[in-house]
Design an enzyme around this catalytic site. Structure first.
Site, PDB file in Angstrom:
ATOM      1  N   ASP A  40      -4.888  -8.907   3.926  1.00 24.31           N
ATOM      2  CA  ASP A  40      -6.044  -9.794   4.065  1.00 24.31           C
ATOM      3  C   ASP A  40      -7.156  -9.063   4.816  1.00 24.31           C
ATOM      4  O   ASP A  40      -6.887  -8.130   5.589  1.00 24.31           O
ATOM      5  CB  ASP A  40      -5.655 -11.055   4.833  1.00 24.31           C
ATOM      6  CG  ASP A  40      -4.744 -11.966   4.012  1.00 24.31           C
ATOM      7  OD1 ASP A  40      -4.742 -11.836   2.777  1.00 24.31           O
ATOM      8  OD2 ASP A  40      -4.038 -12.794   4.615  1.00 24.31           O
ATOM      9  N   TYR A  68       5.458  -5.648  10.819  1.00 23.73           N
ATOM     10  CA  TYR A  68       4.200  -6.201  11.326  1.00 23.73           C
ATOM     11  C   TYR A  68       4.312  -6.498  12.817  1.00 23.73           C
ATOM     12  O   TYR A  68       5.395  -6.807  13.321  1.00 23.73           O
ATOM     13  CB  TYR A  68       3.860  -7.519  10.614  1.00 23.73           C
ATOM     14  CG  TYR A  68       3.601  -7.394   9.138  1.00 23.73           C
ATOM     15  CD1 TYR A  68       2.312  -7.170   8.651  1.00 23.73           C
ATOM     16  CD2 TYR A  68       4.636  -7.520   8.221  1.00 23.73           C
ATOM     17  CE1 TYR A  68       2.066  -7.072   7.301  1.00 23.73           C
ATOM     18  CE2 TYR A  68       4.403  -7.425   6.857  1.00 23.73           C
ATOM     19  CZ  TYR A  68       3.114  -7.194   6.404  1.00 23.73           C
ATOM     20  OH  TYR A  68       2.879  -7.088   5.062  1.00 23.73           O
TER      21      TYR A  68
END
Length: 305
Positions: A40, A68
């Site tokens: 994103d 992440y």
């Protein structure tokens, strides 16, 4: 010789993955570039770009887990599941302890079910969910199974009435960390949203191996970028490596099927392998055929002259 290999980019905030590809195409003056997984716009971190013939191994790289580092905010929910959206719920009080959060995080380890967020690129009836969301529509989405291999709390901080929790997660492809943040909040009985996200590992490539767009431009101008690229076969090093016998090396390069006796060590499992000649030259991706036992070519990489 044109550039070939995997370019590990440190994606900045404010750019789509497509923006990064487009800018890299301009810097490198080449069209054949593909990425291994969309991030994103506000998400930063590891974005591997495959250059030239390396685009042929994108599908193999995408299968690897991704890591992440994220921050979620307990006590607040938005329609996009991150801070770019509109607030849809807010708790009067957040009364959980960091220890309780840590215990709940542990419950998400393993295979879990996720419903893709409306603001995502998943297609429903031929249309992207985010396109429907922008039209103010909400549609039913099928849940999907993903795997959280590792998850651990890294830090926490009170932000006014809200609790910001930072955590690390190693997960399978297709995992939505935004949705994971929301689901963690739900398990605690609180609204939640994602505040920050950085991808630290993708396709086995770590943040330490990445270059900024500015560094890429400088290295390209200096004619030194090729030596900073990850070789194609190294990018798929999770596939088993095998060597073809000298007398069948030419046949392998021509894309012919090989007898299992021509490959060492013996291929005993299904799935793709990396095949090399006796000099260590990467010849391509092959696989064992279940019916015949022959070693068949999948993607041949002829040496560039």
């Amino acid at each position: 010789m044109s550039l070939e290999g995997v370019l590990a980019v440190d994606k900045p905030a404010g750019m789509t993955s497509h923006d990064v590809v487009a800018r890299t195409r301009r810097i490198l003056k080449m069209k054949r570039i593909g990425h291994t997984g969309t991030l994103d716009p506000e998400v930063t971190g590891v974005l591997p770009l495959c250059l030239g013939r390396a685009t042929r191994v994108v599908e193999y790289m995408q299968e690897l887990p991704k890591e992440y580092e994220a921050t979620l905010r307990l006590g607040l929910a938005t329609d996009t599941e991150d801070l770019t959206g509109n607030i849809i719920e807010q708790a009067d009080q957040v009364s959980v302890t960091p220890a309780e959060v840590g215990k709940v995080l542990e419950t998400f380890r393993g295979t879990i079910s996720q419903v893709p967020p409306m603001y995502s690129a998943v297609k429903v009836d031929g249309k992207r969910l985010y396109e429907l969301a922008r039209e103010g529509k909400t549609v039913e989405r099928k849940s999907r199974e993903v795997t959280i291999y590792e998850i651990e709390m890294k830090d926490y901080e009170w932000n006014g009435p809200f609790l910001d929790v930072s955590f690390r997660a190693l997960c399978s492809k297709g995992t939505y960390i935004r949705t994971l943040c929301v689901d963690i909040g739900r398990a605690l009985g609180l609204p939640a949203t994602m505040v920050k996200l950085t991808r630290t590992v993708s396709a086995g490539i770590s943040a330490a191996e990445c270059l900024t767009l500015e560094e890429i431009e400088r290295l390209m101008q200096a004619g030194e970028l090729q030596e900073h690229l990850i070789k194609v076969d190294h990018a798929i090093r999770h596939l088993p490596a095998h060597t073809v016998s000298d007398d069948k090396s030419a046949a392998a390069m021509q894309g012919q099927r090989l007898s299992s006796r021509a490959v060492a060590p013996e291929v005993t499992t299904e799935g793709s392998i990396r095949l090399y000649n006796s000099d260590g030259l990467f010849l391509g991706i092959f696989e064992k055929q279940e019916e015949t036992g022959a070693i068949a070519p999948v993607k041949v990489f002829l040496p560039e002259i």
